[in-house]
Design an enzyme around this catalytic site. Structure first.
Site, short mmCIF file in Angstrom:
data_model
loop_
_atom_site.label_atom_id
_atom_site.label_comp_id
_atom_site.label_asym_id
_atom_site.label_seq_id
_atom_site.Cartn_x
_atom_site.Cartn_y
_atom_site.Cartn_z
CG HIS A 175 -5.00 53.83 71.60
ND1 HIS A 175 -6.09 53.84 72.44
CD2 HIS A 175 -4.96 55.04 70.98
CE1 HIS A 175 -6.68 55.03 72.33
NE2 HIS A 175 -6.02 55.77 71.46
CG ASP B 120 -0.87 60.37 67.16
OD1 ASP B 120 -1.38 61.33 66.57
OD2 ASP B 120 -1.14 60.07 68.34
N1 COA Z 1 6.74 51.13 72.49
C1 COA Z 1 7.31 50.20 73.27
N2 COA Z 1 6.61 49.46 74.15
C2 COA Z 1 5.30 49.67 74.23
C3 COA Z 1 4.63 50.61 73.43
C4 COA Z 1 5.42 51.36 72.54
N3 COA Z 1 4.88 52.27 71.77
N4 COA Z 1 3.33 50.59 73.72
C5 COA Z 1 3.16 49.69 74.67
N5 COA Z 1 4.35 49.12 74.97
C6 COA Z 1 4.59 48.11 75.97
C7 COA Z 1 4.21 48.65 77.35
O1 COA Z 1 5.30 49.35 77.94
C8 COA Z 1 3.84 47.42 78.09
O2 COA Z 1 5.05 46.77 78.47
P1 COA Z 1 5.19 46.06 79.91
O3 COA Z 1 4.16 44.95 79.86
O4 COA Z 1 6.60 45.58 79.95
O5 COA Z 1 4.86 47.11 80.92
C9 COA Z 1 3.17 46.57 77.02
O6 COA Z 1 3.70 47.03 75.79
C10 COA Z 1 1.68 46.64 76.99
O7 COA Z 1 1.29 47.97 76.94
P2 COA Z 1 -0.23 48.38 76.98
O8 COA Z 1 -0.79 48.09 78.34
O9 COA Z 1 -0.93 47.78 75.81
O10 COA Z 1 -0.17 49.93 76.72
P3 COA Z 1 -0.24 51.09 77.79
O11 COA Z 1 -1.68 51.31 78.13
O12 COA Z 1 0.70 50.86 78.89
O13 COA Z 1 0.32 52.34 76.97
C11 COA Z 1 0.41 54.08 75.41
C12 COA Z 1 -0.43 52.94 75.97
C13 COA Z 1 -0.35 54.79 74.31
C14 COA Z 1 0.71 55.10 76.54
C15 COA Z 1 1.72 53.49 74.86
O14 COA Z 1 1.40 52.52 73.90
C16 COA Z 1 2.66 54.53 74.30
O15 COA Z 1 3.34 55.23 75.06
N6 COA Z 1 2.73 54.66 72.95
C17 COA Z 1 3.63 55.58 72.32
C18 COA Z 1 3.11 57.00 72.37
C19 COA Z 1 1.96 57.22 71.42
O16 COA Z 1 2.00 56.84 70.25
N7 COA Z 1 0.91 57.87 71.95
C20 COA Z 1 -0.26 58.22 71.16
C21 COA Z 1 -1.45 57.42 71.61
S1 COA Z 1 -2.84 57.79 70.56
#
Ligand code: COA
Length: 380
Positions: free
Chosen positions: A261, A317
């Site tokens: 998130h 979700d």
């Molecule tokens: N699957 C795989 N890797 C993930 C991940 C996931 N669901 N969520 C985060 N990561 C990875 C990121 O790519 C990032 O990797 P990096 O350091 O190599 O770039 C690392 O973990 C840290 O991520 P973070 O900064 O905490 O998250 P974010 O702000 O970049 O992304 C989301 C947040 C929600 C966009 C992301 O977690 C995501 O796409 N989740 C899946 C979709 C989802 O469930 N969306 C509903 C949200 S309510």
């Protein structure tokens, strides 16, 4: 001196003051007007939560009775709306249908906003009371079934399941659905809520604001992750395939749906409530296979991310799609249900925007060509 920096996607920018919702992402806490989501899920109905969001306080018993009565009286769909749903193009999405119904309903209201800074959404309650009925009717009509009149003795959640199925749900199912709505009712300055506030800031009507917010929620980057969690479960196939799937997916830098998130860096508190409801429902159904599969994904993902020093937790979700699936709700209604559940939050923000309004008008950092001479068409 020319400004040279900006916040892409307004990330980190504080765009307004708000009293509606507090999110403590580091500790995994969420409060609507100061009340924790855990307390609201356990003690309040969706109607009570809606009152809290719209009227800025918990209702007394009399206030809640009166408000619930008004909400319930507004549930039924007028014949032209039923006919509009019947005639909606089959290729259209239910989110587009919701926008269309909201616009139609708007034409039946004399909008106060044209003359003042107030808004009549608290009087009509259209956006909150009618959207679940629209979705239930939409699903029934496409299955060749008839419209089910809403019942005024059921909660919003129970009545939605009743209208969808044509049969009364168990009290437990009704309560679970009501809690799902409460968990989604508000979540701060996300894209759809911000959209609603931007539109409201022009003194456009609350109907225009809500329609725009639904449009924002329809995009793949906002609503819809729970649908994709269920797609992922289907793609993986079975519990023993989880580890291989995770290795491949993470190797390809794919995102695991329902995990992570932007704001919560601890467990999303809504996912904890959702998980409990999923275990209860699985027990009632005598089939925990979906739950066990999700737990296997959660565990395998956590281990792999911890190895990389990136603890990532489930968001709301991750378990909600499975809860909806066990309640018999079709997958393409997940995001529209989110819209129906979020409408009290959107309206609370619209009302707040109007109380102390300033039209949103940010600037862009110009990155185009310098002024240049117009070239006649024959010389291009
Ligand atoms: N699957 C795989 N890797 C993930 C991940 C996931 N669901 N969520 C985060 N990561 C990875 C990121 O790519 C990032 O990797 P990096 O350091 O190599 O770039 C690392 O973990 C840290 O991520 P973070 O900064 O905490 O998250 P974010 O702000 O970049 O992304 C989301 C947040 C929600 C966009 C992301 O977690 C995501 O796409 N989740 C899946 C979709 C989802 O469930 N969306 C509903 C949200 S309510």
């Amino acid at each position: 001196m020319a400004e040279t920096t900006y916040a892409k996607g307004l990330e980190g920018v504080i765009a307004a003051e708000s009293e509606v919702c507090q999110i403590d992402g580091a500790r995994g806490k969420l409060y609507y007007r100061g009340y924790s989501i855990e307390d609201l899920a356990e003690h309040a109905s969706f109607e009570e939560t809606t009152f809290l969001l719209l009227y800025e306080k918990l209702p007394t018993k009399d206030e809640l009775d009166d408000f619930s009565q008004r909400m319930r009286a507004a549930r039924g769909l007028a014949e032209p709306i039923q006919s509009m749903i019947r005639q909606f193009p089959p290729a259209g999405s239910p989110m587009e249908l919701l926008q269309s119904v909201i616009s139609y309903l708007s034409s039946s209201v004399e909008h106060q906003i044209r003359h003042s800074t107030t808004c009549n959404c608290r009087d009509t309650l259209h956006q909150i009371a009618q959207l679940p009925t629209v979705l239930a009717a939409y699903h029934r009509f496409r299955e060749g079934k008839s419209y089910v009149e809403p019942r005024s003795d059921l909660s919003v959640g129970a009545n939605f399941l009743y209208m969808l199925r044509g049969e009364e749900p168990t009290p437990e199912e009704g309560r679970i659905m009501d809690i799902c709505l409460t968990l989604h009712a508000e979540h701060g300055f996300n894209a759809s809520t911000f959209t609603a506030r931007v539109v409201a800031s022009t003194y456009s009507t609350c109907y225009c604001s809500i329609s725009a917010a639904i449009g924002a929620l329809a995009g793949a980057l906002h609503g819809g992750a729970n649908e994709r969690v269920m797609d992922m479960v289907e793609e993986i196939g079975s519990k023993d395939m989880v580890d291989a799937w995770l290795d491949k997916a993470l190797g390809e830098r794919r995102k695991v749906m329902g995990m992570g998130h932007r704001v919560y860096k601890a467990k999303d508190p809504r996912s904890i409530v959702m998980e409990k409801m999923l275990t209860d429902l699985s027990k009632q159904r005598g089939d925990a296979s979906l739950y066990e599969m999700l737990k296997q994904i959660e565990k395998g993902f956590r281990v792999r991310m911890e190895e990389k020093g990136k603890p990532i937790y489930p968001n709301v979700d991750f378990f909600s799609g499975a809860v909806y699936a066990l309640l018999g709700i079709p997958r393409d209604l997940f995001t529209p249900i989110f819209a129906a559940a979020r409408s009290p939050g959107w309206l609370a923000h619209i009302l707040e925007q109007r109380k102390d309004n300033r039209i949103f008008r940010p600037k862009a950092l110009y990155a185009g060509p310098e002024p240049r001479a117009y070239v006649p068409i024959e010389d291009r």
